[in-house]
Design an enzyme around this catalytic site. Sequence first.
Site, PDB file in Angstrom:
ATOM      1  CD  GLU A   1      -4.776   5.242   0.945  1.00  0.00           C
ATOM      2  OE1 GLU A   1      -4.781   6.046   1.877  1.00  0.00           O
ATOM      3  OE2 GLU A   1      -5.684   4.417   0.733  1.00  0.00           O
TER       4      GLU A   1
ATOM      5  CB  THR B   1      -5.482   3.656 -21.375  1.00  0.00           C
ATOM      6  OG1 THR B   1      -5.503   3.741 -22.798  1.00  0.00           O
ATOM      7  CG2 THR B   1      -6.866   3.916 -20.825  1.00  0.00           C
TER       8      THR B   1
ATOM      9  CG  ASP C   1      -9.062  10.219 -23.654  1.00  0.00           C
ATOM     10  OD1 ASP C   1      -8.086   9.458 -23.814  1.00  0.00           O
ATOM     11  OD2 ASP C   1     -10.134   9.861 -23.125  1.00  0.00           O
TER      12      ASP C   1
ATOM     13  NE  ARG D   1      -7.544  -3.635 -19.333  1.00  0.00           N
ATOM     14  CZ  ARG D   1      -7.815  -3.794 -20.632  1.00  0.00           C
ATOM     15  NH1 ARG D   1      -7.223  -4.723 -21.330  1.00  0.00           N
ATOM     16  NH2 ARG D   1      -8.688  -3.015 -21.218  1.00  0.00           N
TER      17      ARG D   1
ATOM     18  CE  LYS E   1      -8.094   2.093 -25.131  1.00  0.00           C
ATOM     19  NZ  LYS E   1      -8.169   2.886 -23.898  1.00  0.00           N
TER      20      LYS E   1
ATOM     21  CE1 TYR F   1      -4.357   0.437  -0.277  1.00  0.00           C
ATOM     22  CE2 TYR F   1      -4.325  -1.620   0.948  1.00  0.00           C
ATOM     23  CZ  TYR F   1      -4.997  -0.706   0.160  1.00  0.00           C
ATOM     24  OH  TYR F   1      -6.300  -0.936  -0.204  1.00  0.00           O
TER      25      TYR F   1
HETATM   26  N1  DSN Z   1     -13.344   0.800 -24.607  1.00  0.00           N
HETATM   27  C1  DSN Z   1     -12.132   1.423 -25.062  1.00  0.00           C
HETATM   28  C2  DSN Z   1     -11.998   1.196 -26.535  1.00  0.00           C
HETATM   29  O1  DSN Z   1     -12.107   0.067 -26.921  1.00  0.00           O
HETATM   30  O2  DSN Z   1     -11.801   2.118 -27.311  1.00  0.00           O
HETATM   31  C3  DSN Z   1     -12.154   2.790 -24.684  1.00  0.00           C
HETATM   32  O3  DSN Z   1     -12.622   2.898 -23.377  1.00  0.00           O
END
Ligand code: DSN
Length: 424
Positions: free
Chosen positions: A59, A229, A203, A238, A232, A57
Amino acid sequence: MTQSLPHPALAAADPELAALVGAEERLQADTLRLIPSENYVSTAVLEATGTVLQNKYSEGYAGRRYYEGQQNIDLVETLAVERAKAVFGVEHANVQPYSGSPANLAAYLAFARPGDTVMGMSLPMGGHLTHGWGVSATGTWFNGVQYGVRHDTARIDFDEVRDLARKERPKIIFCGGTAVPRTIDFAAFGEIAREVDAVLVADIAHIAGLVAGGAHPSPVPHADVISTTTHKTLRGPRGAMLMSRATHAKAIDKAVFPGLQGGPHNHTTAAIALALHEAAAPSFRDYAHAVVANAKALAEALLARGFDLVSGGTDNHLVLIDLTNKDVPGKVAAKALDRAGIVVNYNTVPFDPRKPFDPSGIRIGTPSLTSRGLGTDLMPQIAEWIDRGVTAAGKGDEEALAAVRGEVAELMARYPAPGLPIAG
Ligand code: DSN
Protein backbone atom coordinates in the site's frame (compact mmCIF):
# COMPACT_ATOMS: atom_id res chain seq x y z
CA MET A 1 -6.52 -32.77 -31.10
CA THR A 2 -5.10 -29.77 -29.29
CA GLN A 3 -3.25 -30.67 -26.09
CA SER A 4 -3.35 -28.46 -23.02
CA LEU A 5 -0.19 -26.97 -21.52
CA PRO A 6 1.61 -28.78 -18.70
CA HIS A 7 0.74 -27.40 -15.26
CA PRO A 8 2.23 -30.19 -13.11
CA ALA A 9 1.81 -28.53 -9.70
CA LEU A 10 -1.75 -27.44 -10.46
CA ALA A 11 -2.66 -30.86 -11.83
CA ALA A 12 -1.27 -32.58 -8.72
CA ALA A 13 -2.92 -30.18 -6.28
CA ASP A 14 -6.32 -29.88 -7.92
CA PRO A 15 -7.00 -32.12 -10.93
CA GLU A 16 -10.55 -30.82 -11.25
CA LEU A 17 -9.40 -27.23 -11.62
CA ALA A 18 -6.46 -28.24 -13.83
CA ALA A 19 -8.90 -29.94 -16.19
CA LEU A 20 -10.93 -26.75 -16.47
CA VAL A 21 -7.83 -24.66 -17.18
CA GLY A 22 -6.78 -27.18 -19.84
CA ALA A 23 -10.23 -27.07 -21.40
CA GLU A 24 -10.09 -23.26 -21.57
CA GLU A 25 -6.64 -23.45 -23.20
CA ARG A 26 -7.99 -25.76 -25.88
CA LEU A 27 -11.09 -23.60 -26.37
CA GLN A 28 -8.99 -20.46 -26.85
CA ALA A 29 -6.67 -22.35 -29.23
CA ASP A 30 -9.35 -23.94 -31.38
CA THR A 31 -11.83 -21.07 -31.77
CA LEU A 32 -11.88 -17.80 -33.66
CA ARG A 33 -12.11 -15.21 -30.92
CA LEU A 34 -13.70 -12.02 -32.22
CA ILE A 35 -14.66 -10.25 -29.00
CA PRO A 36 -13.01 -6.84 -29.54
CA SER A 37 -12.06 -6.34 -25.89
CA GLU A 38 -10.15 -9.63 -25.69
CA ASN A 39 -6.69 -10.66 -26.82
CA TYR A 40 -3.93 -13.24 -26.34
CA VAL A 41 -1.05 -12.09 -24.11
CA SER A 42 2.47 -13.32 -24.70
CA THR A 43 3.92 -16.23 -22.76
CA ALA A 44 6.20 -13.70 -21.04
CA VAL A 45 3.19 -11.68 -19.82
CA LEU A 46 1.58 -14.90 -18.55
CA GLU A 47 4.80 -15.74 -16.70
CA ALA A 48 5.06 -12.28 -15.14
CA THR A 49 1.46 -12.57 -13.95
CA GLY A 50 2.24 -15.86 -12.22
CA THR A 51 5.20 -14.67 -10.14
CA VAL A 52 5.78 -14.43 -6.38
CA LEU A 53 5.24 -10.70 -6.64
CA GLN A 54 1.65 -11.57 -5.85
CA ASN A 55 2.75 -12.51 -2.30
CA LYS A 56 3.60 -8.92 -1.39
CA TYR A 57 1.58 -6.07 0.13
CA SER A 58 2.63 -2.56 -0.96
CA GLU A 59 0.00 0.00 0.00
CA GLY A 60 1.27 3.43 -0.97
CA TYR A 61 3.58 4.41 -3.79
CA ALA A 62 7.27 3.79 -4.53
CA GLY A 63 9.35 5.25 -1.70
CA ARG A 64 6.20 5.96 0.38
CA ARG A 65 4.82 2.58 1.45
CA TYR A 66 3.00 1.38 4.53
CA TYR A 67 4.81 -1.97 4.45
CA GLU A 68 8.53 -2.84 4.53
CA GLY A 69 10.34 -5.16 2.15
CA GLN A 70 9.68 -3.05 -0.95
CA GLN A 71 13.23 -3.22 -2.37
CA ASN A 72 12.07 -4.96 -5.53
CA ILE A 73 8.44 -3.94 -5.70
CA ASP A 74 9.29 -0.23 -5.76
CA LEU A 75 11.53 -0.83 -8.75
CA VAL A 76 8.90 -2.91 -10.55
CA GLU A 77 6.22 -0.25 -10.08
CA THR A 78 8.59 2.54 -11.08
CA LEU A 79 9.50 0.60 -14.22
CA ALA A 80 5.81 0.26 -15.14
CA VAL A 81 5.14 3.95 -14.44
CA GLU A 82 8.12 5.17 -16.47
CA ARG A 83 7.25 2.88 -19.38
CA ALA A 84 3.62 4.07 -19.37
CA LYS A 85 4.82 7.67 -19.45
CA ALA A 86 7.16 6.93 -22.36
CA VAL A 87 4.71 4.83 -24.43
CA PHE A 88 1.81 7.29 -24.10
CA GLY A 89 3.80 10.53 -23.82
CA VAL A 90 2.17 11.57 -20.54
CA GLU A 91 3.51 13.42 -17.51
CA HIS A 92 2.03 11.12 -14.88
CA ALA A 93 0.93 7.50 -14.70
CA ASN A 94 -0.69 5.44 -11.96
CA VAL A 95 -0.54 1.71 -12.68
CA GLN A 96 -2.41 0.51 -9.59
CA PRO A 97 -6.13 0.47 -10.60
CA TYR A 98 -7.41 -3.09 -10.44
CA SER A 99 -9.34 -2.78 -13.70
CA GLY A 100 -11.19 -0.30 -15.89
CA SER A 101 -14.22 0.32 -13.68
CA PRO A 102 -12.15 1.05 -10.53
CA ALA A 103 -9.88 3.30 -12.63
CA ASN A 104 -12.90 5.31 -13.77
CA LEU A 105 -14.31 5.41 -10.24
CA ALA A 106 -11.01 6.87 -9.07
CA ALA A 107 -11.39 9.63 -11.66
CA TYR A 108 -14.82 10.47 -10.19
CA LEU A 109 -13.36 10.47 -6.69
CA ALA A 110 -10.58 12.80 -7.78
CA PHE A 111 -12.71 15.39 -9.59
CA ALA A 112 -16.35 15.20 -8.44
CA ARG A 113 -18.51 14.81 -5.36
CA PRO A 114 -21.69 12.70 -5.06
CA GLY A 115 -24.61 14.48 -6.70
CA ASP A 116 -22.42 16.37 -9.15
CA THR A 117 -23.30 16.29 -12.81
CA VAL A 118 -21.09 14.12 -15.02
CA MET A 119 -21.40 13.45 -18.71
CA GLY A 120 -20.61 10.45 -20.90
CA MET A 121 -21.77 8.48 -23.92
CA SER A 122 -24.86 6.44 -23.18
CA LEU A 123 -24.31 2.70 -22.92
CA PRO A 124 -26.71 1.65 -25.71
CA MET A 125 -25.06 4.18 -28.02
CA GLY A 126 -21.62 2.65 -27.44
CA GLY A 127 -20.48 4.12 -24.11
CA HIS A 128 -19.53 2.30 -20.92
CA LEU A 129 -21.48 1.57 -17.75
CA THR A 130 -19.06 3.69 -15.73
CA HIS A 131 -19.59 6.79 -17.87
CA GLY A 132 -22.66 7.72 -15.79
CA TRP A 133 -25.15 5.06 -16.90
CA GLY A 134 -28.11 4.63 -14.54
CA VAL A 135 -27.57 1.12 -13.20
CA SER A 136 -23.89 1.81 -12.46
CA ALA A 137 -22.76 3.42 -9.20
CA THR A 138 -21.58 6.28 -11.41
CA GLY A 139 -25.14 6.97 -12.55
CA THR A 140 -26.54 6.46 -9.05
CA TRP A 141 -24.14 8.56 -7.00
CA PHE A 142 -23.71 11.21 -9.69
CA ASN A 143 -26.17 12.99 -11.94
CA GLY A 144 -25.25 11.29 -15.21
CA VAL A 145 -26.20 13.11 -18.39
CA GLN A 146 -25.63 11.21 -21.59
CA TYR A 147 -24.87 12.01 -25.21
CA GLY A 148 -25.35 9.67 -28.14
CA VAL A 149 -24.76 9.42 -31.86
CA ARG A 150 -26.60 10.90 -34.83
CA HIS A 151 -29.43 8.83 -36.25
CA ASP A 152 -28.27 9.26 -39.84
CA THR A 153 -24.50 8.66 -39.43
CA ALA A 154 -24.24 6.74 -36.13
CA ARG A 155 -21.37 9.10 -35.30
CA ILE A 156 -21.07 11.37 -32.29
CA ASP A 157 -23.04 14.57 -32.69
CA PHE A 158 -20.70 17.28 -31.37
CA ASP A 159 -23.45 19.90 -31.54
CA GLU A 160 -25.42 17.73 -29.11
CA VAL A 161 -22.35 17.22 -26.89
CA ARG A 162 -21.63 20.97 -26.82
CA ASP A 163 -25.26 21.96 -26.16
CA LEU A 164 -25.59 19.39 -23.38
CA ALA A 165 -22.29 20.45 -21.80
CA ARG A 166 -23.27 24.14 -21.89
CA LYS A 167 -26.67 23.39 -20.37
CA GLU A 168 -25.59 20.86 -17.71
CA ARG A 169 -22.09 22.17 -16.85
CA PRO A 170 -20.73 18.71 -15.92
CA LYS A 171 -17.71 18.40 -13.62
CA ILE A 172 -16.37 15.54 -15.74
CA ILE A 173 -16.86 14.63 -19.39
CA PHE A 174 -16.01 11.08 -20.45
CA CYS A 175 -15.20 10.21 -24.04
CA GLY A 176 -14.49 6.74 -25.40
CA GLY A 177 -16.61 3.64 -25.13
CA THR A 178 -17.09 -0.05 -25.71
CA ALA A 179 -18.87 -0.16 -29.05
CA VAL A 180 -17.46 2.80 -30.96
CA PRO A 181 -16.23 1.76 -34.41
CA ARG A 182 -15.01 5.22 -35.37
CA THR A 183 -12.05 7.46 -34.49
CA ILE A 184 -12.65 9.47 -31.34
CA ASP A 185 -12.15 13.17 -31.93
CA PHE A 186 -10.28 14.02 -28.73
CA ALA A 187 -9.60 17.58 -29.89
CA ALA A 188 -13.33 18.31 -30.27
CA PHE A 189 -14.05 16.87 -26.81
CA GLY A 190 -11.14 18.86 -25.35
CA GLU A 191 -12.47 22.10 -26.75
CA ILE A 192 -15.93 21.51 -25.29
CA ALA A 193 -14.52 20.45 -21.90
CA ARG A 194 -12.37 23.59 -21.69
CA GLU A 195 -15.32 25.79 -22.63
CA VAL A 196 -17.45 24.49 -19.73
CA ASP A 197 -14.52 24.03 -17.36
CA ALA A 198 -14.97 20.26 -17.11
CA VAL A 199 -12.28 17.64 -16.60
CA LEU A 200 -12.04 15.57 -19.78
CA VAL A 201 -11.40 11.87 -19.13
CA ALA A 202 -10.51 9.92 -22.26
CA ASP A 203 -11.35 6.27 -21.65
CA ILE A 204 -9.11 4.58 -24.21
CA ALA A 205 -9.53 1.05 -22.82
CA HIS A 206 -10.51 -0.39 -26.20
CA ILE A 207 -7.97 1.47 -28.30
CA ALA A 208 -4.96 1.82 -25.96
CA GLY A 209 -2.88 -0.55 -28.10
CA LEU A 210 -3.84 1.33 -31.25
CA VAL A 211 -2.83 4.62 -29.61
CA ALA A 212 0.46 3.10 -28.40
CA GLY A 213 1.14 1.75 -31.88
CA GLY A 214 0.22 4.95 -33.70
CA ALA A 215 -2.91 3.49 -35.33
CA HIS A 216 -5.34 5.86 -33.57
CA PRO A 217 -4.76 9.54 -32.65
CA SER A 218 -3.60 10.09 -29.08
CA PRO A 219 -5.77 11.89 -26.51
CA VAL A 220 -2.62 13.79 -25.46
CA PRO A 221 -2.73 16.83 -25.13
CA HIS A 222 -6.53 17.18 -25.32
CA ALA A 223 -7.57 15.10 -22.29
CA ASP A 224 -6.87 15.99 -18.68
CA VAL A 225 -6.95 12.35 -17.67
CA ILE A 226 -6.56 9.14 -19.66
CA SER A 227 -8.09 5.97 -18.31
CA THR A 228 -7.34 2.58 -19.79
CA THR A 229 -7.43 -1.10 -19.11
CA THR A 230 -4.25 -2.94 -19.99
CA HIS A 231 -5.69 -6.18 -21.37
CA LYS A 232 -7.47 -5.25 -24.58
CA THR A 233 -5.59 -4.01 -27.66
CA LEU A 234 -2.65 -3.15 -25.36
CA ARG A 235 -2.21 -6.93 -24.88
CA GLY A 236 -1.20 -6.89 -21.23
CA PRO A 237 -2.58 -8.50 -18.08
CA ARG A 238 -6.03 -7.69 -16.71
CA GLY A 239 -5.44 -4.36 -15.04
CA ALA A 240 -5.69 -0.63 -15.65
CA MET A 241 -3.88 2.68 -15.56
CA LEU A 242 -4.75 6.32 -15.07
CA MET A 243 -2.55 8.86 -16.80
CA SER A 244 -2.65 12.62 -16.56
CA ARG A 245 -0.93 15.93 -16.71
CA ALA A 246 1.42 16.56 -13.78
CA THR A 247 -1.07 19.04 -12.32
CA HIS A 248 -3.56 16.23 -11.67
CA ALA A 249 -1.01 13.68 -10.40
CA LYS A 250 -1.70 14.22 -6.70
CA ALA A 251 -5.49 14.06 -7.08
CA ILE A 252 -5.29 10.86 -9.15
CA ASP A 253 -2.87 9.11 -6.82
CA LYS A 254 -4.85 10.05 -3.71
CA ALA A 255 -8.07 8.82 -5.32
CA VAL A 256 -6.61 5.42 -6.26
CA PHE A 257 -4.92 4.94 -2.87
CA PRO A 258 -6.09 5.48 -0.18
CA GLY A 259 -9.32 6.76 -1.77
CA LEU A 260 -10.54 3.62 -3.44
CA GLN A 261 -8.12 0.72 -3.20
CA GLY A 262 -5.79 -1.06 -0.82
CA GLY A 263 -2.67 -2.89 -1.89
CA PRO A 264 -1.79 -2.90 -5.58
CA HIS A 265 -1.58 -6.26 -7.36
CA ASN A 266 2.18 -6.35 -7.83
CA HIS A 267 2.22 -9.39 -10.13
CA THR A 268 -0.14 -7.48 -12.41
CA THR A 269 2.06 -4.38 -12.18
CA ALA A 270 5.03 -6.49 -13.34
CA ALA A 271 3.06 -7.84 -16.27
CA ILE A 272 1.91 -4.29 -17.16
CA ALA A 273 5.57 -3.19 -17.19
CA LEU A 274 6.35 -6.05 -19.54
CA ALA A 275 3.36 -5.40 -21.81
CA LEU A 276 4.45 -1.75 -22.09
CA HIS A 277 7.96 -2.92 -22.98
CA GLU A 278 6.41 -5.07 -25.73
CA ALA A 279 4.23 -2.14 -26.84
CA ALA A 280 7.33 0.04 -27.27
CA ALA A 281 8.86 -2.40 -29.79
CA PRO A 282 8.60 -1.59 -33.51
CA SER A 283 6.74 -4.87 -34.08
CA PHE A 284 3.88 -3.56 -31.92
CA ARG A 285 3.36 -0.67 -34.34
CA ASP A 286 2.98 -3.27 -37.07
CA TYR A 287 0.54 -5.17 -34.88
CA ALA A 288 -1.61 -2.09 -34.16
CA HIS A 289 -1.82 -1.17 -37.84
CA ALA A 290 -2.55 -4.78 -38.80
CA VAL A 291 -5.46 -4.86 -36.31
CA VAL A 292 -7.02 -1.87 -38.08
CA ALA A 293 -6.27 -3.20 -41.59
CA ASN A 294 -7.91 -6.52 -40.66
CA ALA A 295 -10.98 -4.80 -39.20
CA LYS A 296 -11.40 -2.68 -42.34
CA ALA A 297 -11.00 -5.74 -44.59
CA LEU A 298 -13.48 -7.71 -42.50
CA ALA A 299 -15.96 -4.81 -42.61
CA GLU A 300 -15.64 -4.61 -46.41
CA ALA A 301 -16.22 -8.35 -46.76
CA LEU A 302 -19.26 -8.21 -44.48
CA LEU A 303 -20.73 -5.26 -46.40
CA ALA A 304 -20.27 -7.22 -49.61
CA ARG A 305 -22.40 -9.96 -48.04
CA GLY A 306 -25.22 -7.57 -47.22
CA PHE A 307 -24.47 -7.01 -43.54
CA ASP A 308 -25.55 -3.69 -42.10
CA LEU A 309 -22.64 -2.16 -40.18
CA VAL A 310 -23.24 0.61 -37.66
CA SER A 311 -21.72 3.79 -39.14
CA GLY A 312 -21.09 1.87 -42.36
CA GLY A 313 -17.70 0.46 -41.39
CA THR A 314 -14.81 0.97 -39.01
CA ASP A 315 -11.74 3.11 -38.35
CA ASN A 316 -10.39 0.92 -35.56
CA HIS A 317 -10.44 -2.66 -34.27
CA LEU A 318 -14.20 -3.02 -33.90
CA VAL A 319 -17.18 -3.71 -36.13
CA LEU A 320 -20.75 -3.45 -34.87
CA ILE A 321 -23.24 -5.43 -36.96
CA ASP A 322 -26.96 -4.62 -36.91
CA LEU A 323 -28.67 -7.90 -37.78
CA THR A 324 -32.16 -6.44 -38.19
CA ASN A 325 -32.05 -6.89 -41.99
CA LYS A 326 -31.04 -10.54 -41.52
CA ASP A 327 -34.05 -11.12 -39.27
CA VAL A 328 -31.90 -12.86 -36.65
CA PRO A 329 -31.66 -11.37 -33.12
CA GLY A 330 -28.13 -10.63 -31.91
CA LYS A 331 -28.31 -13.11 -29.06
CA VAL A 332 -29.52 -15.94 -31.29
CA ALA A 333 -26.70 -15.18 -33.75
CA ALA A 334 -24.03 -14.91 -31.03
CA LYS A 335 -25.01 -18.22 -29.47
CA ALA A 336 -25.11 -19.98 -32.84
CA LEU A 337 -21.74 -18.54 -33.84
CA ASP A 338 -20.34 -19.78 -30.53
CA ARG A 339 -21.46 -23.28 -31.48
CA ALA A 340 -19.68 -22.71 -34.81
CA GLY A 341 -16.40 -21.90 -33.01
CA ILE A 342 -16.68 -18.14 -33.60
CA VAL A 343 -16.81 -16.22 -30.33
CA VAL A 344 -18.58 -12.84 -30.43
CA ASN A 345 -20.87 -10.94 -28.10
CA TYR A 346 -24.40 -9.75 -28.68
CA ASN A 347 -24.67 -6.00 -28.36
CA THR A 348 -27.13 -3.16 -28.60
CA VAL A 349 -26.93 -0.96 -31.68
CA PRO A 350 -27.72 2.77 -31.52
CA PHE A 351 -31.50 3.40 -31.27
CA ASP A 352 -32.02 -0.33 -30.74
CA PRO A 353 -35.72 -1.16 -30.50
CA ARG A 354 -34.87 -4.43 -28.71
CA LYS A 355 -33.89 -4.88 -25.05
CA PRO A 356 -30.19 -4.86 -23.95
CA PHE A 357 -30.38 -8.55 -22.93
CA ASP A 358 -31.81 -9.44 -26.35
CA PRO A 359 -30.49 -6.75 -28.69
CA SER A 360 -30.28 -6.39 -32.47
CA GLY A 361 -26.55 -6.58 -32.95
CA ILE A 362 -23.31 -8.45 -32.52
CA ARG A 363 -19.97 -6.82 -31.79
CA ILE A 364 -16.79 -8.21 -33.33
CA GLY A 365 -13.15 -7.16 -33.50
CA THR A 366 -9.73 -8.15 -34.74
CA PRO A 367 -7.21 -7.79 -31.85
CA SER A 368 -7.07 -11.52 -31.06
CA LEU A 369 -6.95 -12.91 -34.57
CA THR A 370 -4.23 -10.40 -35.46
CA SER A 371 -2.17 -11.60 -32.49
CA ARG A 372 -2.35 -15.07 -34.08
CA GLY A 373 -0.97 -13.71 -37.35
CA LEU A 374 -4.10 -13.80 -39.51
CA GLY A 375 -3.95 -11.18 -42.26
CA THR A 376 -6.34 -9.29 -44.51
CA ASP A 377 -6.36 -12.13 -47.07
CA LEU A 378 -8.32 -14.26 -44.60
CA MET A 379 -11.00 -11.70 -43.73
CA PRO A 380 -13.32 -12.69 -46.63
CA GLN A 381 -13.19 -16.26 -45.30
CA ILE A 382 -14.17 -15.06 -41.84
CA ALA A 383 -17.02 -12.98 -43.29
CA GLU A 384 -18.21 -16.08 -45.12
CA TRP A 385 -18.24 -18.10 -41.88
CA ILE A 386 -20.15 -15.33 -40.08
CA ASP A 387 -22.63 -15.24 -42.97
CA ARG A 388 -23.10 -19.01 -42.91
CA GLY A 389 -23.35 -18.94 -39.10
CA VAL A 390 -26.00 -16.21 -39.04
CA THR A 391 -27.99 -17.92 -41.82
CA ALA A 392 -27.78 -21.23 -39.94
CA ALA A 393 -28.85 -19.46 -36.74
CA GLY A 394 -31.98 -18.21 -38.50
CA LYS A 395 -32.83 -21.70 -39.71
CA GLY A 396 -31.69 -23.61 -36.62
CA ASP A 397 -29.32 -25.57 -38.87
CA GLU A 398 -26.94 -27.27 -36.39
CA GLU A 399 -25.26 -29.29 -39.14
CA ALA A 400 -24.17 -26.12 -40.93
CA LEU A 401 -22.83 -24.71 -37.65
CA ALA A 402 -20.85 -27.90 -37.01
CA ALA A 403 -19.36 -27.71 -40.51
CA VAL A 404 -18.19 -24.12 -39.88
CA ARG A 405 -16.75 -25.18 -36.53
CA GLY A 406 -14.61 -27.83 -38.24
CA GLU A 407 -13.31 -25.35 -40.82
CA VAL A 408 -12.54 -22.77 -38.12
CA ALA A 409 -10.59 -25.27 -36.03
CA GLU A 410 -8.60 -26.32 -39.08
CA LEU A 411 -7.55 -22.73 -39.83
CA MET A 412 -6.82 -21.91 -36.20
CA ALA A 413 -4.48 -24.90 -35.99
CA ARG A 414 -2.33 -23.22 -38.63
CA TYR A 415 -2.08 -19.97 -36.59
CA PRO A 416 -0.93 -20.85 -33.07
CA ALA A 417 -1.84 -18.28 -30.46
CA PRO A 418 0.75 -16.74 -28.12
CA GLY A 419 0.79 -18.50 -24.78
CA LEU A 420 -1.38 -21.40 -25.90
CA PRO A 421 -0.88 -25.03 -26.88
CA ILE A 422 -0.41 -25.96 -30.50
CA ALA A 423 -2.90 -28.26 -32.16
CA GLY A 424 -1.75 -31.73 -33.13
N1 DSN B 1 -16.82 -5.18 -20.97
C1 DSN B 1 -15.75 -4.51 -21.66
C2 DSN B 1 -15.94 -4.70 -23.13
O1 DSN B 1 -16.10 -5.82 -23.52
O2 DSN B 1 -15.94 -3.75 -23.91
C3 DSN B 1 -15.73 -3.15 -21.25
O3 DSN B 1 -15.90 -3.08 -19.87
